[in-house]
Design a protein around this motif. Structure first.
Motif, PDB file in Angstrom:
ATOM      1  N   GLY A   1      51.779  23.115   9.603  1.00  0.00           N
ATOM      2  CA  GLY A   1      51.405  22.429   8.581  1.00  0.00           C
ATOM      3  C   GLY A   1      51.008  23.354   7.522  1.00  0.00           C
ATOM      4  N   VAL A   2      50.528  24.522   7.863  1.00  0.00           N
ATOM      5  CA  VAL A   2      49.823  25.457   6.911  1.00  0.00           C
ATOM      6  C   VAL A   2      50.978  25.975   6.272  1.00  0.00           C
ATOM      7  CG1 VAL A   2      48.757  27.775   6.760  1.00  0.00           C
ATOM      8  CG2 VAL A   2      47.749  25.951   8.089  1.00  0.00           C
ATOM      9  N   ALA A   3      52.071  26.328   7.098  1.00  0.00           N
ATOM     10  CA  ALA A   3      53.239  27.185   6.641  1.00  0.00           C
ATOM     11  C   ALA A   3      54.210  26.250   5.733  1.00  0.00           C
ATOM     12  CB  ALA A   3      54.187  27.592   7.942  1.00  0.00           C
ATOM     13  N   LEU A   4      54.200  24.939   5.988  1.00  0.00           N
ATOM     14  CA  LEU A   4      55.071  24.000   5.128  1.00  0.00           C
ATOM     15  C   LEU A   4      54.256  23.897   3.865  1.00  0.00           C
ATOM     16  CD1 LEU A   4      56.423  21.634   7.670  1.00  0.00           C
ATOM     17  CD2 LEU A   4      57.831  23.322   6.674  1.00  0.00           C
ATOM     18  N   SER A   5      52.900  23.746   3.911  1.00  0.00           N
ATOM     19  CA  SER A   5      52.069  23.554   2.677  1.00  0.00           C
ATOM     20  C   SER A   5      52.061  24.702   1.886  1.00  0.00           C
ATOM     21  CB  SER A   5      50.497  23.175   3.125  1.00  0.00           C
ATOM     22  OG  SER A   5      50.366  22.001   3.907  1.00  0.00           O
TER      23      SER A   5
ATOM     24  N   LYS B   1      55.721  14.903   9.515  1.00  0.00           N
ATOM     25  CA  LYS B   1      56.562  14.772  11.144  1.00  0.00           C
ATOM     26  C   LYS B   1      56.048  15.768  12.072  1.00  0.00           C
ATOM     27  CE  LYS B   1      61.156  14.551  11.990  1.00  0.00           C
ATOM     28  NZ  LYS B   1      62.624  14.446  11.512  1.00  0.00           N
ATOM     29  N   ALA B   2      56.312  17.068  11.551  1.00  0.00           N
ATOM     30  CA  ALA B   2      55.647  18.260  12.836  1.00  0.00           C
ATOM     31  C   ALA B   2      54.220  17.920  13.180  1.00  0.00           C
ATOM     32  CB  ALA B   2      55.518  19.422  12.076  1.00  0.00           C
ATOM     33  N   SER B   3      53.331  17.394  12.227  1.00  0.00           N
ATOM     34  CA  SER B   3      51.847  17.084  12.719  1.00  0.00           C
ATOM     35  C   SER B   3      51.682  16.112  13.830  1.00  0.00           C
ATOM     36  CB  SER B   3      50.956  16.899  11.573  1.00  0.00           C
ATOM     37  OG  SER B   3      50.754  18.018  10.592  1.00  0.00           O
TER      38      SER B   3
ATOM     39  N   TYR C   1      47.797  21.679  19.502  1.00  0.00           N
ATOM     40  CA  TYR C   1      47.086  21.351  18.129  1.00  0.00           C
ATOM     41  C   TYR C   1      47.090  22.694  17.098  1.00  0.00           C
ATOM     42  CZ  TYR C   1      44.842  17.181  19.309  1.00  0.00           C
ATOM     43  OH  TYR C   1      44.416  15.880  19.688  1.00  0.00           O
ATOM     44  N   ILE C   2      47.127  23.943  17.784  1.00  0.00           N
ATOM     45  CA  ILE C   2      47.162  25.312  17.153  1.00  0.00           C
ATOM     46  C   ILE C   2      48.471  25.330  16.282  1.00  0.00           C
ATOM     47  CG2 ILE C   2      47.274  27.665  17.159  1.00  0.00           C
ATOM     48  CD1 ILE C   2      44.982  27.441  19.282  1.00  0.00           C
ATOM     49  N   ASN C   3      49.701  24.904  17.280  1.00  0.00           N
ATOM     50  CA  ASN C   3      50.974  24.698  16.627  1.00  0.00           C
ATOM     51  C   ASN C   3      51.114  24.045  15.561  1.00  0.00           C
ATOM     52  OD1 ASN C   3      51.671  27.019  18.648  1.00  0.00           O
ATOM     53  ND2 ASN C   3      52.763  25.722  19.989  1.00  0.00           N
TER      54      ASN C   3
ATOM     55  N   VAL D   1      50.316  16.453  17.453  1.00  0.00           N
ATOM     56  CA  VAL D   1      49.528  15.708  17.949  1.00  0.00           C
ATOM     57  C   VAL D   1      49.529  14.620  19.164  1.00  0.00           C
ATOM     58  CG1 VAL D   1      47.847  13.712  17.073  1.00  0.00           C
ATOM     59  CG2 VAL D   1      48.083  15.710  15.466  1.00  0.00           C
ATOM     60  N   GLU D   2      50.649  14.064  18.838  1.00  0.00           N
ATOM     61  CA  GLU D   2      51.130  13.321  20.327  1.00  0.00           C
ATOM     62  C   GLU D   2      51.346  14.041  21.468  1.00  0.00           C
ATOM     63  OE1 GLU D   2      54.190  10.497  19.665  1.00  0.00           O
ATOM     64  OE2 GLU D   2      53.013   9.158  18.331  1.00  0.00           O
ATOM     65  N   LYS D   3      51.788  15.226  21.336  1.00  0.00           N
ATOM     66  CA  LYS D   3      51.863  16.005  22.297  1.00  0.00           C
ATOM     67  C   LYS D   3      50.672  16.529  23.267  1.00  0.00           C
ATOM     68  CE  LYS D   3      56.375  17.483  23.243  1.00  0.00           C
ATOM     69  NZ  LYS D   3      56.948  17.507  24.725  1.00  0.00           N
TER      70      LYS D   3
END
Length: 569
Positions: free
Chosen positions: A285-289, A208-210, A278-280, A214-216
């Motif tokens: 994504g890295v944090a949740l992974s 969801k965050a990605s 994109y960085i955010n 990405v859409e932003k």
């Protein structure tokens, strides 16, 4: 041109049915045209998803055999089988990857070729339709790879990651729900279930965050389309010889330089803003992974500490978790881009499948030895698509093809439109045009076009050998070409050319080509019209009036009423 992807509700984060349908329609069209490319893509997806797990599972299997005390010969056989399987898949994956890379590299050329062929075959009125040209512009704005290349890239990435996730879950299933449960009781089942729920929650949050970020970023880059168009305009301006003459003589470099720096400054600011999103998204994504990995590692450590998981399985599960989290992260990143891509695939497919508005008749055009045809405009009115102003209103006129005549009027009075209607580049809005008493819409269009040789105001000469350019053919009749050039007033110029009719027009394709003057090119356009030897020669420019004495067949001259001189016959 601004392209925005609107997001009104939380549903805007995800691919909806319309987006998937646009992608599916494009995929079916691609599969129909390029079966080999699609087969290669599917093979690449399978090998890319499975290849890492061959080594992972194989290594775990060997460790377990060592732990169980297998002899060296047996271990060697297993190791060799795993090595050969890995090597086979690696070679196959490398070959499929190279095929895919070549397919993507050719995407822009193939796609542009398809769109150019469509432009050549579609009704002429489409070429002046703003909506149709916007479709073409949007479809071509995918730069490096083109829509086809980006589709292949995202399809490979998305489906390979999805298959990798499925493979990882199959490998990890025994750890959660197999015999390797803590205590082999209900408590173990609920612990496993809770861990799966926590991981799914993290995966869903990552997805969801990605999509959100990405859409932003996509919205930001969509707003840059106008700036990209402006940049392309300046690049084309500097690459054109004709524009360079005006730039130098009118000293316009300063204002152009200012506009370029201003445009690039805006592009850099927008790109930084888009990169910020994109960085955010990447960091989220890295944090949740990482949190998901941490929970699973704890689970694995507990199993291993209690002696419930063989040492080989610890390696398999740990490596599979890494593959799972990476695949989920990449899947979430690409799915948002695919939603954006679906907009462009829709534009491309709409452009490629534009139907013909113009009715194509079946009647053959009458063959006449004297090349005389009676033309009549009967209560003809015409307005361009998208406008409500009549360019021509209730026109009644008749004339004979085979006579010399002129239509004289002020700029914008409809002379060129008159010719477009006569040549049936457009169909009339009201009334009809008849030749020999038959509505021209009933004639076969290809045959009908053979009646006319036209030299428009904005004529085009191509960078081909002179003979081919005049004949519009790769096999020109030399005598006819020479005769046409002489009638158009280029006899002396032709005699001065060392390579004669083989001389290239311009230096675009051959360094020995000749950069002919504007007046010489105009005469070449006239020679091309003469070579065609059509019953009706049309010259849509008063500057062409001097050529009339050299043409023995009938012609029409459309003259702008800008000077008192009106003697045109």
């Amino acid at each position: 041109m601004m392209i925005l992807i609107k997001r009104k509700t939380i549903k805007g984060f995800f691919m909806n049915r319309s987006n998937w349908n646009d992608i599916w329609v494009y995929f079916k069209d691609l599969a129909k045209r390029e079966k080999g490319t699609v087969i290669n893509l599917l093979g690449l997806i399978i090998t890319e998803a499975i290849l890492p797990y061959i080594s992972i599972v194989g290594m775990g299997f060997l460790l377990n055999k060592i732990y169980q005390g297998a002899d060296m010969g047996t271990l060697f056989q297993y190791a060799l089988a795993i090595l050969l399987t890995t090597l086979l898949f690696t070679v196959l994956h490398a070959r499929l990857t190279e095929n895919s890379r070549r397919a993507r590299d050719n995407s822009v050329d193939l796609e542009s070729g398809e769109m150019n062929r469509k432009s050549l075959s579609m009704d002429y009125e489409y070429l002046e339709d703003p909506h149709v040209q916007e479709l073409r512009s949007w479809a071509l704005s995918r730069s490096n790879f083109g829509i086809r290349g980006w589709f292949l890239f995202f399809a490979q990435s998305t489906l390979a990651n999805l298959l990798s996730v499925f493979t990882a879950l199959v490998v990890l299933f025994p750890m959660f729900f197999g015999e390797e449960k803590i205590g082999n009781g209900k408590g173990s089942f609920f612990i496993s279930l809770g861990l799966c729920a926590a991981i799914l929650f993290m995966v869903w949050g990552n997805y969801k965050a990605s999509i959100y970020f990405v859409e932003k970023a996509g919205n930001v880059y969509g707003q840059m389309e106008g700036l990209f168009n402006k940049r392309r305009y300046f690049m084309n301006m500097f690459s054109g010889v004709e524009s360079q003459k005006d730039l130098r003589m009118n000293r316009q470099q300063d204002i152009i330089d200012h506009e370029i720096h201003h445009t690039y400054g805006k592009l850099q600011k927008q790109q930084l803003k888009g990169n910020h999103f994109y960085i955010n998204g990447l960091l989220t994504g890295v944090a949740l992974s990482d949190i998901s990995c941490f929970l699973v590692y704890v689970f694995i450590v507990i199993h291993a500490y209690m002696g419930l998981i063989p040492i080989g399985n610890v390696v398999v599960y740990a490596a599979s978790i890494v593959q799972l989290t990476n695949a989920v992260t990449e899947f979430a990143e690409t799915i948002g881009r695919i939603k954006e891509l679906s907009t462009f695939t829709k534009n491309y497919m709409e452009f490629i499948h534009l139907g013909n508005r113009k009715y194509n008749g079946t009647l053959p055009v009458e063959k006449r030895q004297d090349n005389r045809f009676h033309v009549s405009f009967e209560h003809v009115s015409f307005r361009y698509p998208g406008t409500d102003r009549d360019v021509i209103k209730d026109l009644d006129i008749s004339f004979e093809i085979g006579e010399k005549m002129a239509i004289v009027g002020k700029n914008g009075s409809g002379k060129t439109t008159f010719i477009k209607l006569l040549c049936r580049l457009y169909d009339v809005t009201e009334g009809c045009i008849k030749i020999n008493g038959i509505d021209i819409r009933k004639y076969n269009y290809e045959e009908y076009c053979r009646l006319f040789s036209v030299v428009f105001q904005d004529f085009c000469m191509f960078a081909f050998p002179l003979g081919e350019d005049i004949a519009s053919s790769g096999s020109p009749e030399e005598g006819r070409v020479v005769d046409a050039l002489e009638k158009a007033g280029l006899k002396e110029r032709l005699g001065a050319l060392e390579q004669g009719l083989a001389t290239y027009v311009g230096k675009d394709f051959h360094e020995s080509g000749i950069s002919f003057s504007g007046g010489e090119k105009q005469k070449m356009a006239i020679a091309r019209a003469i070579y065609k030897d059509a019953p009706f020669i049309i010259m849509d420019d008063r500057r062409l009036r001097n050529a009339r004495t050299r043409i023995n067949t009938g012609f029409s001259l459309l003259q702008n009423k800008t000077t008192p001189h009106r003697s045109v016959v």
